[in-house]
Design a protein around this motif. Structure first.
Motif, short mmCIF file in Angstrom:
data_model
loop_
_atom_site.label_atom_id
_atom_site.label_comp_id
_atom_site.label_asym_id
_atom_site.label_seq_id
_atom_site.Cartn_x
_atom_site.Cartn_y
_atom_site.Cartn_z
N SER A 69 1.27 17.20 -9.86
CA SER A 69 1.99 18.44 -9.59
C SER A 69 1.27 19.71 -10.06
O SER A 69 1.51 20.79 -9.54
N ALA A 116 9.80 25.81 -2.10
CA ALA A 116 10.52 24.92 -3.01
C ALA A 116 11.69 24.28 -2.28
O ALA A 116 12.04 24.67 -1.16
N ALA A 206 10.34 18.71 -6.63
CA ALA A 206 9.29 19.57 -6.06
C ALA A 206 8.80 18.89 -4.80
O ALA A 206 9.24 17.78 -4.45
N SER A 216 4.72 22.64 -4.38
CA SER A 216 5.69 23.73 -4.52
C SER A 216 6.01 23.93 -5.99
O SER A 216 5.66 23.11 -6.85
N ASN A 217 6.69 25.01 -6.31
CA ASN A 217 7.25 25.17 -7.64
C ASN A 217 8.36 24.14 -7.81
O ASN A 217 9.01 23.74 -6.85
N SER A 218 8.58 23.72 -9.04
CA SER A 218 9.65 22.76 -9.29
C SER A 218 10.99 23.48 -9.42
O SER A 218 11.05 24.68 -9.67
N THR A 219 12.06 22.73 -9.22
CA THR A 219 13.42 23.23 -9.39
C THR A 219 14.17 22.29 -10.31
O THR A 219 14.12 21.06 -10.15
#
Length: 228
Positions: A69, A116, A206, A216-219
């Protein structure tokens, strides 16, 4: 003793006085050895060291996940994914030394330019204590801005157990277009058989591109209690 493996103009490898030469990610580097001191450390220095230790307890168990990641994030630099994990998560530490804690809702486990997950949700899907099986279902909404090859992005799911410092993860799950996937958790039954050592889990999602070159950015998907 230091060595000049490539001659007098080559990089230094090994100890040279108070310095150490080494090769990292193909780059020749030199660092100075730390010198012990009897000077009393300030509260700010103690807080910084403690914060680093707190973040390390989160980042170290998820290294296999962040190796994927954060790989695009550190590409072209002399950093490794772990460096990114440490620096990006230090702001999640709060409180005054020595009463410092980690805010899992502010943790970052992926960073990149891909879109995201849209309105992601994680929930307990299967809880079977007898067969030691616990699964989480991750779901997300269809994003109208994601089309073409973006629909083939794969979901990355992470579950972290603060009580045991362990994790369960998947770095190549369902496609973005599928809108859901299931993550099996590696839980451990208590010695007395009354439940699992892990009573709750922190969850993250992600996406990674099909060629593994973009992320992508993580959530943060929330804390989930692992109970029947």
């Amino acid at each position: 003793m230091a060595r000049l493996k490539n001659g007098i103009s080559g990089p230094i490898v090994g100890k040279l006085g108070n310095h150490v030469g080494y090769i990292r990610l193909g780059q020749p580097l030199i660092r100075m050895k730390s010198i012990p001191t009897k000077k009393k450390r300030s509260s700010a220095q103690k807080a910084s060291t403690n914060a680093f230790s707190i973040v390390s307890k989160f980042v170290s168990p998820i290294r296999a996940f962040t190796d994927v990641s954060f790989k695009p994030y550190v590409a072209g630099t002399t950093q490794i994914p772990r460096n990114a994990g440490m620096s990006l998560n230090l702001p999640a530490v709060y409180g005054e030394y020595p009463d410092q804690h980690f805010d899992f809702s502010k943790a970052i486990v992926a960073a990149g330019v891909l879109p995201a997950a849209l309105n992601p949700v994680a929930e307990l899907s299967v809880y079977d204590q007898q067969n030691r099986t616990v699964k989480l279902k991750f779901s997300w909404e269809s994003d109208p801005n994601c089309y073409g090859e973006r629909q083939r992005d794969q979901v990355m799911m992470l579950a972290f157990f603060p009580e045991t410092g362990k994790s369960s993860y998947c770095t190549s799950g369902a496609r973005r277009v599928d809108r859901s996937d299931v993550l099996g958790l590696d839980v451990h039954l208590k010695n007395d058989g009354t439940g699992f050592d892990e009573s709750y889990v922190e969850t993250y999602i992600a996406f990674v591109s099909d060629d593994r070159m973009e992320v992508s950015n993580s959530t943060y998907c929330g804390r989930i209690n692992l109970t029947a």
